[in-house]
Design a protein around this motif. Structure first.
Motif, PDB file in Angstrom:
ATOM      1  N   TRP A 127       0.804  -1.219   0.000  1.00  0.00           N
ATOM      2  CA  TRP A 127       0.000   0.000   0.000  1.00  0.00           C
ATOM      3  C   TRP A 127       0.839   1.274   0.000  1.00  0.00           C
ATOM      4  O   TRP A 127       0.439   2.295  -0.575  1.00  0.00           O
ATOM      5  CB  TRP A 127      -0.949   0.011   1.202  1.00  0.00           C
ATOM      6  N   LEU A 128       2.020   1.253   0.628  1.00  0.00           N
ATOM      7  CA  LEU A 128       2.800   2.485   0.721  1.00  0.00           C
ATOM      8  C   LEU A 128       3.260   2.938  -0.653  1.00  0.00           C
ATOM      9  O   LEU A 128       3.131   4.122  -1.009  1.00  0.00           O
ATOM     10  CB  LEU A 128       4.008   2.293   1.653  1.00  0.00           C
ATOM     11  N   ALA A 129       3.792   2.027  -1.440  1.00  0.00           N
ATOM     12  CA  ALA A 129       4.280   2.390  -2.772  1.00  0.00           C
ATOM     13  C   ALA A 129       3.155   2.770  -3.714  1.00  0.00           C
ATOM     14  O   ALA A 129       3.414   3.257  -4.816  1.00  0.00           O
ATOM     15  CB  ALA A 129       5.089   1.240  -3.361  1.00  0.00           C
ATOM     16  N   ALA A 130       1.917   2.577  -3.311  1.00  0.00           N
ATOM     17  CA  ALA A 130       0.766   2.975  -4.122  1.00  0.00           C
ATOM     18  C   ALA A 130       0.317   4.405  -3.825  1.00  0.00           C
ATOM     19  O   ALA A 130      -0.666   4.872  -4.416  1.00  0.00           O
ATOM     20  CB  ALA A 130      -0.394   2.011  -3.887  1.00  0.00           C
ATOM     21  N   GLN A 131       1.014   5.113  -2.936  1.00  0.00           N
ATOM     22  CA  GLN A 131       0.636   6.477  -2.577  1.00  0.00           C
ATOM     23  C   GLN A 131       1.144   7.461  -3.634  1.00  0.00           C
ATOM     24  O   GLN A 131       2.352   7.658  -3.763  1.00  0.00           O
ATOM     25  CB  GLN A 131       1.210   6.844  -1.211  1.00  0.00           C
ATOM     26  N   PRO A 132       0.265   8.113  -4.399  1.00  0.00           N
ATOM     27  CA  PRO A 132       0.729   9.008  -5.475  1.00  0.00           C
ATOM     28  C   PRO A 132       1.602  10.160  -4.990  1.00  0.00           C
ATOM     29  O   PRO A 132       2.500  10.609  -5.712  1.00  0.00           O
ATOM     30  CB  PRO A 132      -0.584   9.512  -6.094  1.00  0.00           C
ATOM     31  N   TRP A 133       1.339  10.669  -3.787  1.00  0.00           N
ATOM     32  CA  TRP A 133       2.084  11.841  -3.316  1.00  0.00           C
ATOM     33  C   TRP A 133       3.567  11.553  -3.115  1.00  0.00           C
ATOM     34  O   TRP A 133       4.391  12.483  -3.093  1.00  0.00           O
ATOM     35  CB  TRP A 133       1.475  12.378  -2.021  1.00  0.00           C
ATOM     36  N   LEU A 134       3.937  10.279  -3.001  1.00  0.00           N
ATOM     37  CA  LEU A 134       5.351   9.935  -2.840  1.00  0.00           C
ATOM     38  C   LEU A 134       6.123  10.011  -4.151  1.00  0.00           C
ATOM     39  O   LEU A 134       7.361  10.028  -4.141  1.00  0.00           O
ATOM     40  CB  LEU A 134       5.487   8.524  -2.251  1.00  0.00           C
ATOM     41  N   TYR A 135       5.434  10.058  -5.273  1.00  0.00           N
ATOM     42  CA  TYR A 135       6.100  10.048  -6.572  1.00  0.00           C
ATOM     43  C   TYR A 135       6.482  11.464  -6.981  1.00  0.00           C
ATOM     44  O   TYR A 135       5.984  12.040  -7.934  1.00  0.00           O
ATOM     45  CB  TYR A 135       5.206   9.365  -7.616  1.00  0.00           C
ATOM     46  N   ASN A 136       7.394  12.008  -6.210  1.00  0.00           N
ATOM     47  CA  ASN A 136       7.944  13.339  -6.456  1.00  0.00           C
ATOM     48  C   ASN A 136       9.424  13.317  -6.119  1.00  0.00           C
ATOM     49  O   ASN A 136       9.829  12.769  -5.088  1.00  0.00           O
ATOM     50  CB  ASN A 136       7.242  14.380  -5.585  1.00  0.00           C
ATOM     51  N   ARG A 137      10.209  13.918  -6.973  1.00  0.00           N
ATOM     52  CA  ARG A 137      11.661  13.960  -6.762  1.00  0.00           C
ATOM     53  C   ARG A 137      11.988  15.230  -5.987  1.00  0.00           C
ATOM     54  O   ARG A 137      11.825  16.334  -6.497  1.00  0.00           O
ATOM     55  CB  ARG A 137      12.384  13.914  -8.104  1.00  0.00           C
TER      56      ARG A 137
END
Length: 368
Positions: free
Chosen positions: A118-128
């Motif tokens: 579930w954690l890797a499915a969080q869209p907000w984490l996909y930011n550099r």
């Protein structure tokens, strides 16, 4: 499984929440001034420097790679615990896989269709958010770094320390300070191979572990120093921590003292500054002041804010954190959810998996 009474469970969860949310708050507080000299910070924000958390148009204070990697450390450690139910487990390898999932968040615009957990499915984490070069290169090159064959053998950047608080978040007596020191070191060598880089990470984990037991910060630093003394190449980390203790005694609450401790771009300086700022404002009512001190300097402000926040949140618990800053930090809901999952896994795992069979919801959240 250790038998915890309700009061012990609540204390432990408060410290876990405090550590993870406090680190995110300190990270977000320092992020806008990360690459700014102290004189420029004062020019832009006033003579007292930064005095409040900065939010964007959306009203959210953004976190950086420090918080991102910390969360994936927790994810990996939970999976290692779940996997232990199914036989032999090698925690550094499971954490390494978690870091590879973090690496995907730096390369991809959104979660992939086959995302794991579930954690890797969080869209907000996909930011550099300005990830460290050693973290990127160490995880991008083939194979996993180990103490015998570390990645980036000359690197001692603070990317080891800023992600390592979760290694200390074990309840007593499930893991000793020495055990979490060792685990943190093994995982640090996956990206940074200089002894100072990985030993500073180990020392930080030992400090957090000792704070979880209810000890004060000076006692926790003493535990870390004793463990460091047994390791080859400990001298720089030991000297930095001793300097932090002296500075807290002799020059309390001084941005100039931070400048003398270093710029925090390297591991031992970042750890020392985080410790110094927490010791300069040790009262639970002074967390706001400690965090502001930790980011108002010319160095790696988000990392020192994150480390200081991890320390203060573990030491004093979640309710000591400034609520107005907690309310606006990016990803707060997911961070709290992960913190609670960690606390439950460490104290109530038989009710989540194991005897309940291999296909529970918990195993979908944390595939083993």
């Amino acid at each position: 499984m250790i038998d915890f009474d309700r009061a012990a469970l609540e204390r432990f969860r408060s410290r876990v929440r405090g550590c993870l949310v406090g680190g995110a708050v300190g990270d977000a507080l320092g992020a806008p001034v990360e690459f700014m000299h102290l004189d420029r910070i004062r020019d832009e924000y006033g003579p007292d420097g930064l005095t409040d958390i900065v939010t964007g148009d959306s009203g959210v204070a953004l976190v950086t790679d420090d918080t991102q990697m910390t969360l994936f450390t927790v994810d990996g450690l939970i999976r290692a615990s779940v996997r232990a139910d199914r036989g032999v487990v090698h925690p550094p390898s499971v954490v390494y896989r978690a870091y590879l999932r973090w690496l995907d968040t730096q390369r991809l615009p959104a979660p992939p269709p086959d995302v794991s957990g579930w954690l890797a499915a969080q869209p907000w984490l996909y930011n550099r958010r300005a990830p460290g070069n050693a973290c990127l290169s160490g995880l991008s090159s083939p194979g996993m770094g180990t103490p015998h064959q570390p990645k980036n053998p000359d690197s001692k950047g603070c990317g080891t320390v800023m992600r390592s608080a979760p290694f200390g978040l074990y309840p007593q007596p499930s893991a000793t300070p020495e055990a979490v020191f060792d685990l943190s070191v093994k995982c640090a060598t996956q990206t940074h191979g200089h002894p100072t880089g990985y030993l500073a990470a180990g020392a930080f984990a030992a400090i957090i572990r000792t704070l979880v037991d209810g000890e004060d910060l000076r006692a926790a630093v003493t535990v870390a120093l004793d463990l460091l003394a047994t390791r080859t190449g400990h001298e720089e980390t030991t000297a930095a921590l001793r300097s932090a203790l002296v500075a807290a005694d002799d020059n309390p609450r001084s941005p100039d003292a931070i400048e003398r401790l270093g710029g925090a771009w390297i591991a031992e300086e970042a750890l020392a500054i985080g410790v110094y700022c927490a010791l300069s404002y040790p009262d639970p009512a002074e967390v706001r002041e400690a965090l502001l001190l930790s980011v108002n300097h010319s160095g790696d402000s988000d990392s020192t804010g994150s480390i200081c926040g991890n320390i203060l949140g573990t030491w004093h618990g979640e309710t000591a954190l400034p609520p107005d800053w907690v309310a606006v930090v990016e990803g707060r809901g997911a961070i709290l959810e992960l913190a609670d999952d960690w606390a439950m896994e460490q104290t109530q795992s038989p009710q989540l998996h194991g005897d309940h069979g291999p296909y529970t919801e918990w195993l979908r959240r944390y595939p083993a």
